[in-house]
Design a protein around this motif. Sequence first.
Motif, PDB file in Angstrom:
ATOM      1  N   HIS A 190       0.820  -1.216   0.000  1.00  0.00           N
ATOM      2  CA  HIS A 190       0.000   0.000   0.000  1.00  0.00           C
ATOM      3  C   HIS A 190       0.851   1.262   0.000  1.00  0.00           C
ATOM      4  CE1 HIS A 190      -3.533  -2.515   0.898  1.00  0.00           C
ATOM      5  NE2 HIS A 190      -2.711  -3.197   1.677  1.00  0.00           N
ATOM      6  N   GLN A 191       2.023   1.196  -0.622  1.00  0.00           N
ATOM      7  CA  GLN A 191       2.923   2.354  -0.598  1.00  0.00           C
ATOM      8  C   GLN A 191       2.380   3.543  -1.385  1.00  0.00           C
ATOM      9  OE1 GLN A 191       5.527   2.901   1.226  1.00  0.00           O
ATOM     10  NE2 GLN A 191       5.499   0.884   2.168  1.00  0.00           N
ATOM     11  N   ASP A 192       1.396   3.302  -2.266  1.00  0.00           N
ATOM     12  CA  ASP A 192       0.844   4.418  -3.025  1.00  0.00           C
ATOM     13  C   ASP A 192      -0.339   5.079  -2.321  1.00  0.00           C
ATOM     14  OD1 ASP A 192      -0.817   2.262  -3.300  1.00  0.00           O
ATOM     15  OD2 ASP A 192      -1.227   2.562  -5.428  1.00  0.00           O
ATOM     16  N   ASN A 240       0.313   9.299  -9.369  1.00  0.00           N
ATOM     17  CA  ASN A 240       0.780   8.348  -8.361  1.00  0.00           C
ATOM     18  C   ASN A 240       0.705   6.940  -8.924  1.00  0.00           C
ATOM     19  OD1 ASN A 240       1.543   7.157  -6.006  1.00  0.00           O
ATOM     20  ND2 ASN A 240      -0.271   7.711  -4.831  1.00  0.00           N
ATOM     21  N   THR A 241       1.838   6.232  -8.984  1.00  0.00           N
ATOM     22  CA  THR A 241       1.862   4.848  -9.435  1.00  0.00           C
ATOM     23  C   THR A 241       2.587   4.001  -8.404  1.00  0.00           C
ATOM     24  OG1 THR A 241       4.011   4.828 -10.582  1.00  0.00           O
ATOM     25  CG2 THR A 241       2.104   5.738 -11.797  1.00  0.00           C
ATOM     26  N   ARG A 242       2.683   2.721  -8.689  1.00  0.00           N
ATOM     27  CA  ARG A 242       3.386   1.807  -7.774  1.00  0.00           C
ATOM     28  C   ARG A 242       4.866   2.176  -7.646  1.00  0.00           C
ATOM     29  NH1 ARG A 242       2.259  -3.024 -11.855  1.00  0.00           N
ATOM     30  NH2 ARG A 242       0.493  -1.638 -12.198  1.00  0.00           N
ATOM     31  N   TYR A 243       5.385   2.972  -8.580  1.00  0.00           N
ATOM     32  CA  TYR A 243       6.796   3.324  -8.564  1.00  0.00           C
ATOM     33  C   TYR A 243       7.072   4.609  -7.784  1.00  0.00           C
ATOM     34  CZ  TYR A 243       6.713  -0.085 -12.305  1.00  0.00           C
ATOM     35  OH  TYR A 243       6.518  -1.235 -13.029  1.00  0.00           O
ATOM     36  N   GLY A 244       6.045   5.422  -7.587  1.00  0.00           N
ATOM     37  CA  GLY A 244       6.239   6.670  -6.870  1.00  0.00           C
ATOM     38  C   GLY A 244       5.350   7.764  -7.423  1.00  0.00           C
ATOM     39  N   PHE A 245       5.818   8.991  -7.295  1.00  0.00           N
ATOM     40  CA  PHE A 245       5.072  10.155  -7.785  1.00  0.00           C
ATOM     41  C   PHE A 245       5.749  10.678  -9.048  1.00  0.00           C
ATOM     42  CE2 PHE A 245       4.602  10.104  -3.141  1.00  0.00           C
ATOM     43  CZ  PHE A 245       3.217  10.018  -3.044  1.00  0.00           C
ATOM     44  N   MET A 261       9.440   5.794  -4.485  1.00  0.00           N
ATOM     45  CA  MET A 261       9.234   5.387  -3.094  1.00  0.00           C
ATOM     46  C   MET A 261      10.518   4.769  -2.560  1.00  0.00           C
ATOM     47  SD  MET A 261       6.047   6.090  -2.484  1.00  0.00           S
ATOM     48  CE  MET A 261       4.415   6.210  -3.228  1.00  0.00           C
ATOM     49  N   GLU A 297      -1.879   2.660 -14.196  1.00  0.00           N
ATOM     50  CA  GLU A 297      -2.287   3.919 -13.599  1.00  0.00           C
ATOM     51  C   GLU A 297      -1.598   5.112 -14.275  1.00  0.00           C
ATOM     52  OE1 GLU A 297      -0.839   1.300 -12.200  1.00  0.00           O
ATOM     53  OE2 GLU A 297       0.471   1.824 -10.507  1.00  0.00           O
TER      54      GLU A 297
END
Length: 253
Positions: free
Chosen positions: A22-24, A186-191, A110, A167
């Motif tokens: 849930h890092q996003d 915002n994606t699973r990789y970061g902003f 992230m 996303e």
Amino acid sequence: MSLRVNGIVIDARRVADEIDQHQDAADPEVAAQHALVSRELLRQRAFDLRLFNENDAMGASDDAIVDALFSRDVHVHRPTEAECRAYFHEHAGQFRVGDRVQASHILFAMSATVPLSTTLERAQLALNTVLANPDAFESVAQAMSDCPSGRAGGSLGMLARGSGAPEFELVLFCGDRLGVVPRLVNTRYGFHVVRIERRVKGHMPRFERVAGRIAAQLYEQARARALRHYVALLAGAAEICGANDDDGPLRMQ
């Protein structure tokens, strides 16, 4: 206070393990707690209804538990052909074949060693800078991006559908906007700070070629809504106490 659902303890280690999924989220720890509480509520309900014995309920997959509960308690509407056709015409951009977009981005990845709030603050600062001065995009990308593309001013080249995170593509291929996207992506990789430079439109397939995909998508959306409502009903009748809630039971969304 420990995280408990009807007296069953969800320990801190499980919460810590779940946070990575849930890092996003705006608050990954709260999102992890909600996910674990939801699963525990569903597991307990399945056991109470004797859909599984206790050992099977502990070992069953989340999907198996939801399927068993829905077969008894919940009817999920299956979309009609008319609803699918309406969605097809209202969201035509999702189904064009051969769309391509030339884009650049500035990635703020992230990191387990950097607080989420710090990463978000840096990303927002970069976005504000390039919105105020679009010509600064390349220099900001070179100075701040965590993606190797930063060395090339953030350029990702010409992208086709299916080449990036879903996303991310929702932003790239939605609408006809050009220029800097006025919000962080915002994606699973970061902003990401995103700039769209050029669009090449493809062609529309016949409805019949995508009807099955649309029906499955609309059904999954309806199922997700039904699941959220079902969990909320279970939570309303349960005793839930959360580790991060100083005012009482953990509130389910």
